[in-house]
Design an enzyme around this catalytic site. Structure first.
Site, PDB file in Angstrom:
ATOM      1  N   ASP A  87      28.655  58.645  -9.260  1.00  0.00           N
ATOM      2  CA  ASP A  87      29.006  57.238  -9.377  1.00  0.00           C
ATOM      3  C   ASP A  87      29.807  57.057 -10.671  1.00  0.00           C
ATOM      4  OD1 ASP A  87      28.755  54.349  -9.094  1.00  0.00           O
ATOM      5  OD2 ASP A  87      27.249  54.479 -10.675  1.00  0.00           O
ATOM      6  N   ASP A  89      30.656  53.435 -12.444  1.00  0.00           N
ATOM      7  CA  ASP A  89      30.240  52.352 -13.330  1.00  0.00           C
ATOM      8  C   ASP A  89      28.808  52.525 -13.812  1.00  0.00           C
ATOM      9  OD1 ASP A  89      32.452  49.995 -13.110  1.00  0.00           O
ATOM     10  OD2 ASP A  89      32.317  51.127 -11.246  1.00  0.00           O
ATOM     11  N   GLU A  96      30.251  48.094 -16.220  1.00  0.00           N
ATOM     12  CA  GLU A  96      30.557  47.705 -14.854  1.00  0.00           C
ATOM     13  C   GLU A  96      31.932  47.042 -14.899  1.00  0.00           C
ATOM     14  OE1 GLU A  96      28.711  48.083 -11.990  1.00  0.00           O
ATOM     15  OE2 GLU A  96      27.271  49.273 -13.149  1.00  0.00           O
ATOM     16  N   ARG A 132      31.994  38.525  -5.293  1.00  0.00           N
ATOM     17  CA  ARG A 132      32.429  38.637  -6.682  1.00  0.00           C
ATOM     18  C   ARG A 132      33.948  38.716  -6.802  1.00  0.00           C
ATOM     19  NH1 ARG A 132      29.135  43.709  -8.492  1.00  0.00           N
ATOM     20  NH2 ARG A 132      29.163  44.059  -6.238  1.00  0.00           N
ATOM     21  N   GLY A 177      31.808  52.373  -5.836  1.00  0.00           N
ATOM     22  CA  GLY A 177      31.960  51.103  -5.157  1.00  0.00           C
ATOM     23  C   GLY A 177      32.890  50.182  -5.914  1.00  0.00           C
ATOM     24  N   ASP A 244      23.177  55.283 -10.591  1.00  0.00           N
ATOM     25  CA  ASP A 244      22.202  54.392 -11.211  1.00  0.00           C
ATOM     26  C   ASP A 244      21.784  53.197 -10.367  1.00  0.00           C
ATOM     27  OD1 ASP A 244      24.877  53.271 -11.636  1.00  0.00           O
ATOM     28  OD2 ASP A 244      23.857  51.793 -12.890  1.00  0.00           O
TER      29      ASP A 244
END
Length: 296
Positions: A87, A89, A96, A132, A177, A244
């Site tokens: 991953d 971020d 993030e 978002r 993502g 995470d």
């Protein structure tokens, strides 16, 4: 089956190293094991067990529960993985990216609250991402570069983890993502072979509030792990996955070695090991690499 019990401490915290060595040494001594194999002085050591029982993991966890060290119990066979899927971020990087973009729009607190809920698994990732991104409609595209330049930094040990595994023949893939604008740059900075992420849609000067479909989320991360393994001709057991948040959980559970990095409770509870105190270099010690083998 042989297993390695390994711990990692900060080389600047010799008391923690000594205490972990003592406490885990007692666990090993109760099974009549020889002295530990030191992977890095004042930093990491391991014991090799010919066989393990159901109580060993609980005993090890209890032994170091109050210490600022990270540890893992992992099979020795196939320990050095051939595929790294990570991953981005809050794992490979310090922030993030979507939250930081939102700061330039003056709505960071609002966006960060949604991010936190999605990472904990309280919201489905895909609709939460659409919500978002929609709030960023009209944000000048120059905010992307500003966010990268001013906010994004590699987490400690990230480049060493990637470059060491790559130097030893592993394929390293960044799966996020988040957004391609950032993953392409972070992948190059850290030394990944490839990256996968979502694409923010924009017009000539501003974000449109849309993200290209289909969205890369939890299921797509798992698919990335599987497809990369197939392309290499290896098993999912030959992969290390690290992340995470909730959308990392499926790939972490599917990988031969899944690590939760400063993770949400849902993820930490399901991973094979956790990194809560040390840098990402701990993932190398867990695989049996010695400090002298690290590539920085």
């Amino acid at each position: 089956m042989k297993h390695a019990l390994v711990f990692v401490a900060s080389p600047d915290d010799k008391p923690a190293y000594r205490e972990a060595l003592l406490m885990l040494g007692r666990v090993a001594l109760s099974r009549k094991l020889p002295p530990p194999d030191v992977l890095s002085g004042w930093e990491s050591a391991q014991w090799i067990y010919d066989s393990v029982d159901g109580e060993l993991r609980q005993e090890a966890a209890a032994a170091v529960a109050e210490l600022p060290v990270d540890w893992a119990l992992t099979p020795v066979a196939g320990r050095k993985k051939k595929l790294l899927v990570a991953d981005m971020d809050s794992t490979i990087i310090n922030v993030e990216c979507l939250d930081e973009l939102a700061d330039f729009a003056g709505i960071k607190a609002e966006i960060a609250a949604i991010t936190e809920r999605a990472m904990r698994g309280d919201l489905e990732f895909e609709p939460a991402l659409r919500e978002r991104v929609a709030k960023l409609k009209g944000l000048a595209t120059e905010a992307l570069q500003k966010t990268y330049d001013e906010r994004v930094r590699l987490n400690p040990g990230a480049a060493t983890l990637v470059k060491t595994m790559a130097a030893n023949g592993a394929r390293c893939v960044l799966v996020s993502g988040g957004f391609t604008f950032f993953t392409e740059r972070v992948a190059e900075a850290a030394g990944f072979h490839a990256s996968r992420a979502n694409t923010l849609l924009e017009d000539a000067t501003a974000l449109t509030g849309l993200v290209q479909e289909p969205i890369l989320g939890r299921a797509a991360k798992l698919d990335a792990l599987r497809s990369e393994a197939r392309a290499l001709g290896v098993s999912e057991q030959d992969a290390l996955a690290i992340g995470d948040g909730a959308n990392d959980l499926d790939m972490i559970k599917a990988a031969g070695f899944g690590i939760a990095y400063h993770a949400k409770p849902l993820v930490a509870a399901e991973a094979d090991a956790k990194i809560d105190h040390m840098s990402l270099e701990a993932a190398l010690f867990f695989q049996g690499y010695r400090r002298g083998e690290f590539v920085s």
